[in-house]
Write a protein that holds these residues in place. Structure first.
Motif, PDB file in Angstrom:
ATOM      1  N   LYS A  76      19.761 -16.592  11.995  1.00 39.95           N
ATOM      2  CA  LYS A  76      20.239 -17.074  13.742  1.00 39.95           C
ATOM      3  C   LYS A  76      17.912 -17.679  13.796  1.00 39.95           C
ATOM      4  CE  LYS A  76      22.435 -16.611  17.970  1.00 39.95           C
ATOM      5  NZ  LYS A  76      23.337 -16.375  18.904  1.00 39.95           N
ATOM      6  N   GLY A  77      17.894 -18.617  14.110  1.00 42.23           N
ATOM      7  CA  GLY A  77      16.660 -19.156  14.850  1.00 42.23           C
ATOM      8  C   GLY A  77      16.008 -19.435  13.471  1.00 42.23           C
ATOM      9  N   ARG A  78      16.231 -19.711  12.313  1.00 40.66           N
ATOM     10  CA  ARG A  78      15.777 -20.298  11.303  1.00 40.66           C
ATOM     11  C   ARG A  78      16.611 -21.987  10.772  1.00 40.66           C
ATOM     12  NH1 ARG A  78      13.989 -16.804   6.709  1.00 40.66           N
ATOM     13  NH2 ARG A  78      16.136 -15.438   6.990  1.00 40.66           N
ATOM     14  N   PHE A  79      17.823 -20.891  11.010  1.00 37.84           N
ATOM     15  CA  PHE A  79      18.454 -22.091   9.665  1.00 37.84           C
ATOM     16  C   PHE A  79      19.751 -22.888  10.839  1.00 37.84           C
ATOM     17  CE2 PHE A  79      19.301 -19.519   5.200  1.00 37.84           C
ATOM     18  CZ  PHE A  79      17.867 -19.366   5.123  1.00 37.84           C
ATOM     19  N   ILE A  80      19.485 -24.098   9.873  1.00 34.97           N
ATOM     20  CA  ILE A  80      20.687 -24.774  11.189  1.00 34.97           C
ATOM     21  C   ILE A  80      21.646 -26.076  10.180  1.00 34.97           C
ATOM     22  CG2 ILE A  80      20.374 -26.639  12.069  1.00 34.97           C
ATOM     23  CD1 ILE A  80      17.840 -26.210  13.271  1.00 34.97           C
ATOM     24  N   LEU A  81      23.118 -25.185  10.828  1.00 34.98           N
ATOM     25  CA  LEU A  81      23.898 -26.269   9.775  1.00 34.98           C
ATOM     26  C   LEU A  81      24.303 -27.887  10.204  1.00 34.98           C
ATOM     27  CD1 LEU A  81      26.721 -24.715   9.763  1.00 34.98           C
ATOM     28  CD2 LEU A  81      25.623 -25.024   8.031  1.00 34.98           C
ATOM     29  N   ASN A  82      24.073 -28.936   9.839  1.00 36.52           N
ATOM     30  CA  ASN A  82      24.461 -30.028  10.542  1.00 36.52           C
ATOM     31  C   ASN A  82      25.444 -31.131   9.296  1.00 36.52           C
ATOM     32  OD1 ASN A  82      23.824 -32.588  11.272  1.00 36.52           O
ATOM     33  ND2 ASN A  82      22.191 -33.238   9.750  1.00 36.52           N
ATOM     34  N   LEU A  83      26.128 -32.022  10.266  1.00 42.79           N
ATOM     35  CA  LEU A  83      27.216 -32.151   9.660  1.00 42.79           C
ATOM     36  C   LEU A  83      27.321 -33.794  10.383  1.00 42.79           C
ATOM     37  CD1 LEU A  83      30.634 -32.214   8.590  1.00 42.79           C
ATOM     38  CD2 LEU A  83      31.129 -31.992  11.279  1.00 42.79           C
ATOM     39  N   ASP A  84      27.595 -33.871   8.827  1.00 44.18           N
ATOM     40  CA  ASP A  84      27.344 -35.652   8.662  1.00 44.18           C
ATOM     41  C   ASP A  84      29.024 -36.233   8.138  1.00 44.18           C
ATOM     42  OD1 ASP A  84      27.254 -38.320   8.018  1.00 44.18           O
ATOM     43  OD2 ASP A  84      24.782 -37.897   7.822  1.00 44.18           O
TER      44      ASP A  84
END
Length: 124
Positions: free
Chosen positions: A66-74
């Motif tokens: 948490k705070g380092r990884f980010i999910l991104n949905l396209d």
């Protein structure tokens, strides 16, 4: 080609970044996410997101990322990316994209579908 296929793994020094991409045959599942497994260790849930049409897109992250990884949905590209920043040696593992958790949409290692995995290695 399977339902899910990961790409973007590699080797990086601690403090660096990598972006993993999961190509899905279609983003129609209600929940997708990532989990990882290091050699000799149990699977560890990393992140999850509500991805169904009309869903909130709510995301969940394990405390260790948490705070380092980010999910991104396209949705246009049918991809679920995992942006990994400030990587640490303990992040070294095989990373798997997954869809349809056996339970609710949350941090989990139990999914109905998963990709073949992509290796991430972080050196100190």
């Amino acid at each position: 080609q399977g339902l899910l296929e990961e790409s973007g793994g590699g080797s990086v020094q601690a403090g660096g970044a990598l972006k993993l991409s999961c190509a899905a045959s279609a983003i129609h599942r209600y929940c997708m996410g990532w989990f990882r497994q290091a050699p000799g260790k149990e699977r560890e849930g990393v992140a999850a997101m509500y991805t169904g049409i009309g869903s909130t897109g709510r995301t969940y992250y394990a405390g260790s990322v948490k705070g380092r990884f980010i999910l991104n949905l396209d949705r246009a590209k049918n991809t679920l990316d995992l942006q990994m920043n400030n990587l640490k040696p303990e992040d070294t593992a095989m990373y798997y994209c997954a869809a349809d958790p056996k339970g609710i949409c949350e941090i989990t290692t139990e999914w109905d579908y998963k990709g073949p995995g992509t290796q991430v290695t972080v050196s100190s």
